[in-house]
Design an enzyme around this catalytic site. Structure first.
Site, PDB file in Angstrom:
ATOM      1  N   LYS A   7       3.499-109.978 -48.627  1.00 36.25           N
ATOM      2  CA  LYS A   7       2.157-109.581 -48.223  1.00 36.25           C
ATOM      3  C   LYS A   7       1.292-110.817 -48.000  1.00 36.25           C
ATOM      4  O   LYS A   7       1.546-111.860 -48.590  1.00 36.25           O
ATOM      5  CB  LYS A   7       1.512-108.750 -49.345  1.00 36.25           C
ATOM      6  CG  LYS A   7       2.028-107.342 -49.468  1.00 36.25           C
ATOM      7  CD  LYS A   7       1.289-106.606 -50.581  1.00 36.25           C
ATOM      8  CE  LYS A   7       1.831-105.200 -50.769  1.00 36.25           C
ATOM      9  NZ  LYS A   7       1.585-104.320 -49.622  1.00 36.25           N
ATOM     10  N   ARG A  23       8.829 -96.087 -51.726  1.00 37.99           N
ATOM     11  CA  ARG A  23       9.649 -94.938 -51.338  1.00 37.99           C
ATOM     12  C   ARG A  23      11.103 -95.130 -51.748  1.00 37.99           C
ATOM     13  O   ARG A  23      11.826 -94.163 -51.956  1.00 37.99           O
ATOM     14  CB  ARG A  23       9.503 -94.698 -49.829  1.00 37.99           C
ATOM     15  CG  ARG A  23       9.956 -95.850 -48.986  1.00 37.99           C
ATOM     16  CD  ARG A  23       9.448 -95.758 -47.564  1.00 37.99           C
ATOM     17  NE  ARG A  23       8.055 -96.169 -47.427  1.00 37.99           N
ATOM     18  CZ  ARG A  23       7.388 -96.172 -46.285  1.00 37.99           C
ATOM     19  NH1 ARG A  23       7.993 -95.785 -45.174  1.00 37.99           N
ATOM     20  NH2 ARG A  23       6.136 -96.568 -46.238  1.00 37.99           N
TER      21      ARG A  23
END
Ligand code: BES
Ligand code: MN
Ligand code: ZN
Length: 511
Positions: A282, A360
């Site tokens: 990120k 996920r």
């Protein structure tokens, strides 16, 4: 702060200050009809001259020091028809913070004044008592663990729910008890999420979960790296591969008396104690916020804490299972690479095209594991899953994905009523599966940005068996806030909604 009760009307009430609510234009007789009977001075208190009950207005009225009640905090609520529950909660929060500022040890909540507000808002008194107590407790929360200069003011020692009748009504009592339990769960969740990633590691989280379970005699187990390997949870493990912190999936089972053999409610929380993005790193700006990427798991633990506090007196009619899937997503020589292919517990293969779509992966295996181990009446997961959800719904709502209309409306109604707003988004399986197509595996873990929250939800759906009642809550936007009942930082979002969902019917929540 202790929650107490005082019954018998104003002649029996005693506190350093009593909080009363005033609608715009009301005078003392109208707003404080019960209180004024034992605090006659209130009718002629000079400060009324400049207090009009407008929204956001607040004034302390002073009577003679020797009186049992010599301070009344008038809290303006504005025009009755414009008042909503959020504004009410914030008004309570501001009032409690004011009491703390004044170093008041004992505060009263004038239920006669509250009953009038309830009537105008069209809700029952116990509903408002619950919201007032929860808001009081949450407004005082502060995260000061690391500050060498602590705040000078201590919290009030107690808040008394002041009732007009000779006895405290059962509904009021259980509403206040529920509020206390909810607040305890939220405070625990906030602490875990506010604590930095070098403190709330997956192991520290699991230890906290073990502590909660032990405190209330709940079953506990934890799956570490070896157990996750034995369970063939490759997707989960891939996320943790680059971290020095061992992944820990903590599981708490709560079975109140008499529910043996009934299908449980199973809650699954994303517990990324830190999400750096991994090799798909990120950007630096705001990355520190990813210490809160375990807010889903924290909410699940908060629910277990609340259930423990409620105890047998108000227990759901089913077992409740809380699964907290904790791990850390870091870049490293061992970390998963974009392009790596892993096989999840249910046998489906996943091409990891973006290591930052890690939640996920963890949840895929946790959901598969949950269904192999429990036949759930309903399976609900909660996760800070996608920035796309925040883009879609703004900063004060979660996305709700659920193909079961009944569960969806239960969760929507609950979230709306409890100040944890969620909005239903579609599970458009066809389009999302197209977006998740991989040339070399059953699916990729990240589709295009457009509709990203939906793709993530449909990805999770691939790990939920046909026929399983399931809901997914994407709380990426709602995990942080700053308002009169939330010191800047973690919110504990989801605790109240999920807690309410462990009962089969909304009417059963307050007993
Ligand atoms: N934990 C983040 C989502 C998130 C973002 C939570 C901002 C709270 C605030 C999640 O793991 C993530 O990185 N999602 C990616 C998915 C993308 C790579 C498909 C995102 O939303 O950008
Ligand atoms: Mn991520
Ligand atoms: Zn994440």
């Amino acid at each position: 702060m202790d929650i107490r009760f005082q019954a018998g009307g104003a002649s029996k009430w005693k506190a350093d200050a009593v909080i009363s609510f005033v609608f715009e234009g009301e005078d003392a007789e109208q707003a404080c009809s019960a209180l004024i009977q034992n605090a006659l001075w209130l009718g002629i208190a000079p400060a009324w001259r400049d207090f009009h009950g407008k929204a956001g207005e607040m004034t302390m009225f002073y009577g003679p020091r020797a009186m049992e009640i010599s301070r009344v905090l008038g809290v303006g609520l504005g025009k009755a028809e414009q008042l909503d529950m959020t504004a009410f909660r914030y008004a309570v929060g501001r009032a409690m913070r004011q009491c703390r500022e004044y170093d008041l040890a004992g505060v009263g909540l004038d239920c006669a004044s509250l009953a009038r507000v309830a009537e105008k808002m069209g809700v029952a008194l116990d509903v408002l008592v619950r919201e007032a107590v929860v808001s009081s407790l949450l407004s005082l929360y502060r995260y000061e663990r690391w500050m060498s200069r602590k705040s000078e003011h201590e919290d009030p020692k107690w808040l008394a729910v002041m009732c007009e009748g000779e006895f405290v009504e059962n509904e009021v009592r259980s509403a206040a008890r529920m509020a206390e339990a909810e607040a305890a769960g939220i405070v625990l969740a906030r602490d875990l999420a506010n604590d930095p990633a070098n403190v709330t590691t997956p192991s520290a989280f699991a230890d906290k979960a073990r502590e909660v379970a032990a405190k209330y005699g709940m079953n506990f187990r934890v799956l570490g790296r070896a157990e996750l390997e034995a369970e063939k949870m490759e997707a989960y493990l891939a996320v943790a591969r680059g971290s020095a912190e061992e992944p820990k999936m903590a599981v708490i089972e709560y079975a109140p008396k008499g529910v043996e053999g009934r299908e449980p409610v199973v809650l699954v929380g994303k517990g990324l104690c830190f999400d750096s993005g991994g090799i798909s790193l990120k950007p630096a700006k705001g990355m520190e916020e990813m210490k809160g990427d375990m807010s889903g798991a924290a909410a699940v633990l908060g629910v277990m804490e609340a259930l423990g506090q409620l105890g047998g007196g108000n227990a759901p009619a089913r077992p409740v299972v809380g699964i907290m899937a904790c791990a850390e997503n870091m870049p490293d020589g061992h970390a998963a690479r974009p392009g790596d292919i892993v096989v999840a517990k249910n046998g489906k293969s996943i091409e990891i095209v973006n290591t930052d779509a890690e939640g996920r992966l963890v949840l895929a295996d946790a959901l598969a594991w949950a269904q192999e181990n429990y036949k759930a009446a309903r399976l609900i997961d909660i996760a800070t899953l996608t920035g796309a959800c925040a883009v879609a719904l703004g900063l004060e709502a979660a996305g709700l994905f659920c193909d079961d209309d009944e569960l969806a409306s239960r969760l929507h109604e609950a979230g709306t009523a409890l100040g944890e707003r969620n909005w239903r988004l579609p599970l458009w399986t066809g389009t999302s599966l197209k977006a998740l197509k991989s040339p070399c595996a059953d699916m990729v873990n990240a589709g295009q940005r457009e509709g990203g929250a939906i793709h993530a939800a449909v990805f999770l759906q691939q790990f939920v068996k046909e026929g399983q009642v399931w809901a997914h809550i994407d709380m990426a936007a709602a995990d942080n806030a700053e308002n009169p009942i939330n010191a800047k930082g973690a919110t504990g979002f989801g605790v109240r909604t999920l807690l309410s969902a462990v009962w089969d019917k909304a009417e059963d929540v307050l007993q």
